[in-house]
Design a protein around this motif. Sequence first.
Motif, mmCIF file in Angstrom:
data_model
loop_
_atom_site.group_PDB
_atom_site.id
_atom_site.type_symbol
_atom_site.label_atom_id
_atom_site.label_comp_id
_atom_site.label_asym_id
_atom_site.label_seq_id
_atom_site.Cartn_x
_atom_site.Cartn_y
_atom_site.Cartn_z
ATOM 1 N N LYS A 99 0.860 -1.284 0.061
ATOM 2 C CA LYS A 99 0.221 0.038 -0.048
ATOM 3 C C LYS A 99 0.850 1.133 -0.022
ATOM 4 O O LYS A 99 0.354 2.238 0.010
ATOM 5 C CB LYS A 99 -0.848 -0.031 1.098
ATOM 6 N N VAL A 100 2.171 1.171 -0.155
ATOM 7 C CA VAL A 100 3.331 2.319 -0.211
ATOM 8 C C VAL A 100 3.123 2.802 -1.754
ATOM 9 O O VAL A 100 3.549 1.915 -2.704
ATOM 10 C CB VAL A 100 4.331 1.874 0.281
ATOM 11 N N GLU A 101 2.749 3.942 -2.085
ATOM 12 C CA GLU A 101 2.992 4.321 -3.391
ATOM 13 C C GLU A 101 4.388 5.125 -3.589
ATOM 14 O O GLU A 101 4.920 5.784 -2.842
ATOM 15 C CB GLU A 101 1.770 5.584 -3.503
ATOM 16 N N VAL A 102 4.867 4.822 -4.954
ATOM 17 C CA VAL A 102 6.071 5.382 -5.302
ATOM 18 C C VAL A 102 5.765 6.488 -6.315
ATOM 19 O O VAL A 102 4.635 6.151 -7.313
ATOM 20 C CB VAL A 102 7.159 3.963 -5.901
ATOM 21 N N PRO A 103 6.785 7.041 -6.729
ATOM 22 C CA PRO A 103 6.443 8.270 -7.594
ATOM 23 C C PRO A 103 6.403 7.688 -8.914
ATOM 24 O O PRO A 103 7.251 6.875 -9.169
ATOM 25 C CB PRO A 103 7.833 9.278 -7.288
ATOM 26 N N LYS A 104 5.702 8.321 -9.921
ATOM 27 C CA LYS A 104 5.853 7.933 -11.254
ATOM 28 C C LYS A 104 7.065 8.374 -12.020
ATOM 29 O O LYS A 104 7.556 9.485 -11.547
ATOM 30 C CB LYS A 104 4.627 8.300 -12.084
ATOM 31 N N VAL A 105 7.443 7.352 -12.583
ATOM 32 C CA VAL A 105 8.762 7.480 -13.545
ATOM 33 C C VAL A 105 8.174 8.167 -14.813
ATOM 34 O O VAL A 105 7.770 7.555 -15.663
ATOM 35 C CB VAL A 105 9.621 6.437 -13.644
ATOM 36 N N PRO A 106 8.796 9.337 -15.233
ATOM 37 C CA PRO A 106 8.312 10.046 -16.551
ATOM 38 C C PRO A 106 9.147 9.302 -17.460
ATOM 39 O O PRO A 106 10.415 8.753 -17.437
ATOM 40 C CB PRO A 106 8.848 11.679 -16.303
ATOM 41 N N LYS A 107 8.173 8.981 -18.697
ATOM 42 C CA LYS A 107 8.838 8.339 -19.713
ATOM 43 C C LYS A 107 9.410 9.314 -20.530
ATOM 44 O O LYS A 107 8.908 10.336 -21.046
ATOM 45 C CB LYS A 107 7.406 7.644 -20.456
ATOM 46 N N LYS A 108 10.777 9.006 -20.840
ATOM 47 C CA LYS A 108 11.542 9.652 -21.849
ATOM 48 C C LYS A 108 11.963 8.749 -23.017
ATOM 49 O O LYS A 108 12.231 7.563 -22.911
ATOM 50 C CB LYS A 108 13.034 10.304 -20.981
ATOM 51 N N VAL A 109 11.998 9.635 -24.135
ATOM 52 C CA VAL A 109 12.198 8.993 -25.488
ATOM 53 C C VAL A 109 13.820 9.137 -25.668
ATOM 54 O O VAL A 109 14.432 10.226 -25.718
ATOM 55 C CB VAL A 109 11.671 9.756 -26.664
#
Length: 303
Positions: A99-109
């Motif tokens: 139940k621990v949320e981690v930050p979203k990793v921005p998708k990079k090209v």
Amino acid sequence: MLLEDILEEYMYHCQAKGFTTKTLINKRQEYKQLKNFLKEKRAITELESITTYDLRAYIRVKQKDGLQPQSIVSMFKMIKAFFSWCEREEYLKGNITKKVEVPKVPKKVLNGFTASEVEKMIEVFTYTNYLETRNKAIIAMLADCGLRAMEIRGLLSVNVKETSILVNGKGNKERIVFISPALKRILIKYERIKKQYFLEKDLSNNYFLSYIGTGISHVALDNIIKEAGRRAGIEGKRVSPHTFRHFYAVQCLTQGNIDVYSLSRLLGHSDITVTQRYLHTMNDEQLLTKAVSSSPLMNLKKS
């Protein structure tokens, strides 16, 4: 139960499972930071006392310290692995990390290499001496086999066969990659010049050697790759083993018509979702090439 004691037991478990030295060092460092945080900031020393809220607070501290989302995600995977093990060993009734949320990793090209750039980086090294030939062979193998830096450095001579290479990858997992005729031509010259250069000297078992016959260090390999980029005039791109790995994956997907499952095995990924990330890094031109080669109507014309 004291958290410190359970962590120590878990580390012995990881060691018995055959985790690499680097992985064990990273785990110890992360668990030490977590243990110190829980003790100093939350007054917790017992495993059973740790809650979801404590782990969320730990992530917030990491964010405030400026740790990037990708690093936080990687860090939390180690914590999650520990608590999953605690659940399996019945030290805990459930896994509090779920139940621990981690930050979203921005998708990079990723701005990857083109085929012409890779060709230039191979050609900038000659066959005039051992080091030049070795460097050419390293760049060629990175591009043609998609090996990790640690796999290139740890590659043993006995594992380089006539048409294939036995690779010892992450977590000591072995896999087979294949030697193309183009790469084989370079390797034959490298092996001949290597034999002439060292003659009857006692050498390391590594396939790629330093000028004194020992294995290549991480820094030395990085310098070889950076030198290839400098000589070839590569600008605005990260010249690294991972970018060569990315080039290999994208070329397989766009030119080689290899399915993502086969590519996952060739890259040594334990999870196909890791391989699928390469699909997200393909630019519009690469996607167009893939789409045209996969076009049902275009393929009908061939039949």
